[in-house]
Write an enzyme that holds these catalytic residues in place. Structure first.
Site, PDB file in Angstrom:
ATOM      1  N   ASP A  65     -15.880 -15.932  54.703  1.00  0.00           N
ATOM      2  CA  ASP A  65     -17.119 -16.665  54.428  1.00  0.00           C
ATOM      3  C   ASP A  65     -18.310 -16.164  55.243  1.00  0.00           C
ATOM      4  OD1 ASP A  65     -15.867 -18.120  52.529  1.00  0.00           O
ATOM      5  OD2 ASP A  65     -15.752 -19.995  53.665  1.00  0.00           O
ATOM      6  N   GLY A  66     -18.049 -15.467  56.368  1.00  0.00           N
ATOM      7  CA  GLY A  66     -19.154 -14.856  57.123  1.00  0.00           C
ATOM      8  C   GLY A  66     -19.825 -13.775  56.292  1.00  0.00           C
ATOM      9  N   HIS A  67     -19.015 -12.890  55.733  1.00  0.00           N
ATOM     10  CA  HIS A  67     -19.561 -11.851  54.843  1.00  0.00           C
ATOM     11  C   HIS A  67     -20.282 -12.498  53.651  1.00  0.00           C
ATOM     12  CE1 HIS A  67     -15.900  -9.603  56.488  1.00  0.00           C
ATOM     13  NE2 HIS A  67     -16.893  -8.819  56.845  1.00  0.00           N
ATOM     14  N   SER A  93     -13.756 -13.741  61.459  1.00  0.00           N
ATOM     15  CA  SER A  93     -13.614 -12.309  61.682  1.00  0.00           C
ATOM     16  C   SER A  93     -12.421 -11.815  60.881  1.00  0.00           C
ATOM     17  CB  SER A  93     -13.390 -12.032  63.168  1.00  0.00           C
ATOM     18  OG  SER A  93     -12.895 -10.715  63.343  1.00  0.00           O
TER      19      SER A  93
HETATM   20  P1  AMP Z   1     -17.308  -6.190  59.303  1.00  0.00           P
HETATM   21  O1  AMP Z   1     -16.687  -6.172  57.932  1.00  0.00           O
HETATM   22  O2  AMP Z   1     -16.499  -6.910  60.332  1.00  0.00           O
HETATM   23  O3  AMP Z   1     -17.810  -4.840  59.734  1.00  0.00           O
HETATM   24  O4  AMP Z   1     -18.622  -7.079  59.157  1.00  0.00           O
HETATM   25  C1  AMP Z   1     -19.610  -6.776  58.210  1.00  0.00           C
HETATM   26  C2  AMP Z   1     -20.846  -7.577  58.534  1.00  0.00           C
HETATM   27  O5  AMP Z   1     -20.537  -8.967  58.490  1.00  0.00           O
HETATM   28  C3  AMP Z   1     -21.380  -7.280  59.936  1.00  0.00           C
HETATM   29  O6  AMP Z   1     -22.791  -7.252  59.897  1.00  0.00           O
HETATM   30  C4  AMP Z   1     -20.876  -8.452  60.730  1.00  0.00           C
HETATM   31  O7  AMP Z   1     -21.675  -8.765  61.852  1.00  0.00           O
HETATM   32  C5  AMP Z   1     -20.944  -9.563  59.701  1.00  0.00           C
HETATM   33  N1  AMP Z   1     -20.066 -10.663  60.085  1.00  0.00           N
HETATM   34  C6  AMP Z   1     -18.744 -10.572  60.411  1.00  0.00           C
HETATM   35  N2  AMP Z   1     -18.274 -11.788  60.756  1.00  0.00           N
HETATM   36  C7  AMP Z   1     -19.314 -12.649  60.670  1.00  0.00           C
HETATM   37  C8  AMP Z   1     -19.473 -14.047  60.907  1.00  0.00           C
HETATM   38  N3  AMP Z   1     -18.460 -14.813  61.318  1.00  0.00           N
HETATM   39  N4  AMP Z   1     -20.695 -14.590  60.703  1.00  0.00           N
HETATM   40  C9  AMP Z   1     -21.738 -13.826  60.301  1.00  0.00           C
HETATM   41  N5  AMP Z   1     -21.647 -12.520  60.046  1.00  0.00           N
HETATM   42  C10 AMP Z   1     -20.455 -11.932  60.227  1.00  0.00           C
END
Ligand code: AMP
Length: 289
Positions: A32-34, A182
């Site tokens: 859900d962050g993505h 994460s």
């Molecule tokens: P990643 O797939 O972990 O490289 O993350 C891709 C993007 O999503 C990056 O800009 C991260 O900072 C963002 N992101 C990852 N987890 C979160 C979260 N819990 N809340 C907001 N953004 C996130």
């Protein structure tokens, strides 16, 4: 949703899109962050592109490149439902063809916090993001505050190298119990998952102390360490307070400039990071190159 894997297909799609393109780079295993970043991109742009690429140049030799979760079918379904228009899914050789030799070297922002323990990590991040920006040519690019150092390193890159786009930093999205979402949370055992919110609770204790007037970095750091120690399963790697923009040592006592309180800690073999902002960092959340 269109899925493209090659530079040529991406360039053809990009030609038909015109302006107003929002872009969210990811390494997949979407949560859900993505999806919050994608939603923000949808709200502010006519078109939205997402990339999924587990970037080898940002992983250290002893890190989890091989085991990083790859869940394309589930990611694809989430992206379809989110209204994403284009998924860019390159192979490593598409991003780094034979003979690739040019890297983007970040500045002092990359030296502290995670940079001390992950040599070369931010160089890999800058290089892949610069390349993605050139290929996708977004108007707005979205990153999460969960990776605050990454966001500030990229902010500096966008300013220094005059990327013609706006970099937007979106607030950290959390589970109901406070744990920052994460892709790596999936490594946690059920018991570790129950222990994991202690990292955010430790940072929150320092936010409470800051709100009550505490301005001494050492005292704020000590509050985090002491609170985190109540969950002995956590092995802290670092707890640091830094200037939110430059990531240099902060004013002591803290003054007008916003600061970031950041921590990395292991639960078993899983390394978790989290951070909180102290003071008003509003102006750092949107940067025009
Ligand atoms: P990643 O797939 O972990 O490289 O993350 C891709 C993007 O999503 C990056 O800009 C991260 O900072 C963002 N992101 C990852 N987890 C979160 C979260 N819990 N809340 C907001 N953004 C996130």
């Amino acid at each position: 949703m269109r899925i493209v894997r090659t530079r040529t297909e991406l360039a053809d799609w990009r030609l038909g899109v015109g302006d107003s393109l929002g872009f969210v780079p990811t390494m997949g295993h979407l949560h859900d962050g993505h999806l919050a970043l994608i939603q923000a991109a949808r709200a502010e742009n006519r078109h939205v592109a997402v990339s999924i690429f587990v970037n080898p140049t940002q992983f250290g030799a002893n890190e989890d490149l091989a085991s990083y979760p790859r869940t394309l079918a589930a990611d694809r379904a989430k992206l379809e439902a989110s209204g994403c228009d284009l998924l860019f899914l390159p192979e490593p050789a598409t991003m780094y063809p034979p003979g690739f030799a040019t890297f983007v070297e970040p500045g002092a922002e990359a030296a502290s916090l995670c940079g001390q323990f992950r040599p070369g990590h931010f160089r890999g991040v800058c290089t892949v993001v610069a390349l993605l920006f050139h290929l996708v040519r977004p108007d707005h690019a979205y990153f999460g505050a969960k990776d605050w150092q990454q966001a500030m390193v990229l902010r500096r890159m966008v300013l220094d190298l005059a990327f013609p786009l706006t970099l937007i930093v979106h607030p950290t999205v959390r589970e109901a119990d406070g744990l920052a979402m994460s892709s790596r949370n999936h490594y946690l055992s059920p018991e570790e998952r129950r222990q994991a919110p202690a990292l955010q609770q430790a940072l929150a204790a320092a936010v409470t102390a800051y709100a009550a007037g505490e301005r001494h970095p050492a005292a704020l750091i000590e509050t985090v360490r002491r609170t985190l120690a109540t969950e002995p399963a956590f092995r802290p790697q670092y707890v640091e307070l830094r200037d939110a923009e430059t990531l240099a040592a902060p004013d002591n006592p803290l003054g007008e400039r916003p600061a970031v309180l950041a921590a990395a800690a292991y639960l078993g073999s899983t390394r978790l990071i989290d951070n909180v902002l102290l003071g008003d960092a509003h102006h750092l959340l949107q940067t025009r190159g």
